[in-house]
Structures are given as structure tokens and as C-alpha cells.
Motif scaffolding. Sequence first.
Motif, short mmCIF file in Angstrom:
data_model
loop_
_atom_site.label_atom_id
_atom_site.label_comp_id
_atom_site.label_asym_id
_atom_site.label_seq_id
_atom_site.Cartn_x
_atom_site.Cartn_y
_atom_site.Cartn_z
N LYS A 146 -11.30 -42.14 32.52
CA LYS A 146 -10.73 -43.10 33.47
C LYS A 146 -10.08 -42.39 34.65
O LYS A 146 -10.16 -42.83 35.79
N THR A 147 -9.45 -41.27 34.39
CA THR A 147 -8.82 -40.51 35.47
C THR A 147 -9.88 -39.98 36.42
O THR A 147 -9.71 -40.04 37.65
N GLN A 148 -10.98 -39.48 35.86
CA GLN A 148 -12.09 -38.99 36.68
C GLN A 148 -12.66 -40.13 37.53
O GLN A 148 -12.92 -39.97 38.71
N ARG A 149 -12.85 -41.27 36.92
CA ARG A 149 -13.40 -42.44 37.63
C ARG A 149 -12.45 -42.88 38.76
O ARG A 149 -12.87 -43.20 39.85
N LEU A 150 -11.15 -42.84 38.50
CA LEU A 150 -10.15 -43.19 39.50
C LEU A 150 -10.19 -42.21 40.67
O LEU A 150 -10.16 -42.60 41.84
N MET A 151 -10.32 -40.92 40.39
CA MET A 151 -10.37 -39.91 41.44
C MET A 151 -11.64 -40.05 42.27
O MET A 151 -11.60 -39.96 43.50
N GLU A 152 -12.77 -40.31 41.64
CA GLU A 152 -14.03 -40.49 42.37
C GLU A 152 -13.96 -41.71 43.28
O GLU A 152 -14.39 -41.69 44.44
N GLY A 153 -13.41 -42.78 42.78
CA GLY A 153 -13.26 -44.00 43.59
C GLY A 153 -12.33 -43.77 44.77
O GLY A 153 -12.61 -44.20 45.89
N TYR A 154 -11.24 -43.05 44.49
CA TYR A 154 -10.30 -42.74 45.56
C TYR A 154 -10.95 -41.89 46.64
O TYR A 154 -10.84 -42.17 47.83
N LEU A 155 -11.69 -40.87 46.24
CA LEU A 155 -12.35 -39.99 47.20
C LEU A 155 -13.46 -40.70 47.98
O LEU A 155 -13.75 -40.35 49.12
N SER A 156 -14.08 -41.69 47.35
CA SER A 156 -15.14 -42.41 48.05
C SER A 156 -14.58 -43.37 49.11
O SER A 156 -15.27 -43.75 50.05
N LEU A 157 -13.33 -43.75 48.94
CA LEU A 157 -12.73 -44.69 49.89
C LEU A 157 -12.17 -44.01 51.14
O LEU A 157 -12.09 -44.62 52.20
N TYR A 158 -11.74 -42.77 51.02
CA TYR A 158 -11.10 -42.08 52.15
C TYR A 158 -11.95 -40.90 52.58
O TYR A 158 -12.46 -40.15 51.73
N PRO A 159 -12.07 -40.67 53.88
CA PRO A 159 -12.80 -39.49 54.36
C PRO A 159 -12.13 -38.21 53.88
O PRO A 159 -10.93 -38.20 53.58
N LYS A 160 -12.89 -37.12 53.87
CA LYS A 160 -12.39 -35.86 53.36
C LYS A 160 -11.17 -35.34 54.12
O LYS A 160 -10.26 -34.78 53.53
#
Length: 165
Positions: A146-160
Motif C-alpha cells: 500500500k505504501t508503494q502504491r501510495l508513492m506511485e500515485g503521488y509521483l504520477s500526480l506531480y511533475p518530477k
Amino acid sequence: MSRDWQKDMDMLKETDSWEFEPTFDGVGNIFDDSGRIAKIGISYAGTIFNTFEALKYWLQQYVESEELREKLVKGTSKQLFELERQYAAEKERGDKAEQQIESLEREWRRAKYQLHESKEREQKLRELVTEILGDTSSLDYLNREKTQRLMEGYLSLYPKEETKP
């Protein structure tokens, strides 16, 4: 028909020295400094001399009106030049203001777009967090997946460049 008023005035000035001497037979002689010029009827003599005076008057009026017209043209030209100078200065200020307004409008549209994007990202992030956390109110139940999924979702929403984990 165009006439040269200066030539007409010079010709009339020659008549200043003319004199009329009536005779007893109903005619008279017009003399100048050099002698007799013409023999005319008495009734015509008054008309001729009055006509000369009227012509002198109207030619003088013409000269004065031309002088006034020239003064007005010069004055109007100066005023027109000043108005053109003022117009150019106002136009330059107006152009600068218009450029500033356009620049502010672009900035406003960009900020509005960024705000809209931010709201969309926030909503997606809320949905993602709600999906991952479910009904639990504590983070104790989060596992690695779940933590990994949360981080991936977060990174997909904001530019690098905006994310610095």
C-alpha cells in the motif's frame, strides 16, 4: 480667373495723383502730373473715382485677410504639431499599458490553469489515499504494498521538479 492683387494695388496707387477738373459743357478732364489723361463726362468721373476708392479698400481688406490667414495657419500648425506630439506620447503610454495588461492577463490565465491543475491533483490524491486507506483512520495498518502504491500515485500526480522525496 486669377488676378495678381499686388499688380492691381500698384495700378490703383498710380491713380492717387489723378485729379478731375470739370468743364461747363458737362464733361471734364482727368489730369495727372504729366498732363491730361482723359476727357469724360462729369457723371462718370464720380463713379470712376468712387470705384477706385472701393477697389483700394477691398484690395486692402484682401491683404489684411491674407496676413490674418497666414498668422492663423502658422498658429494652427504650431498647435497641430503640439497636439501630434501629445498624441504620440499618449499613444506610447497607451501601448505600454496595453502590453502590461496583456502580460498580466497571460499570468492570470497561467495561474488560473495551475490552480485548476492543483485542485485536480489534490482531488486525485484524496481519492487515492481514500482508496488505499479505506475506512481505517490509522496508518498502522499500512503495509509495504500500500505504501508503494501510495508513492506511485503521488509521483504520477506531480511533475518530477515539484517532487523531492
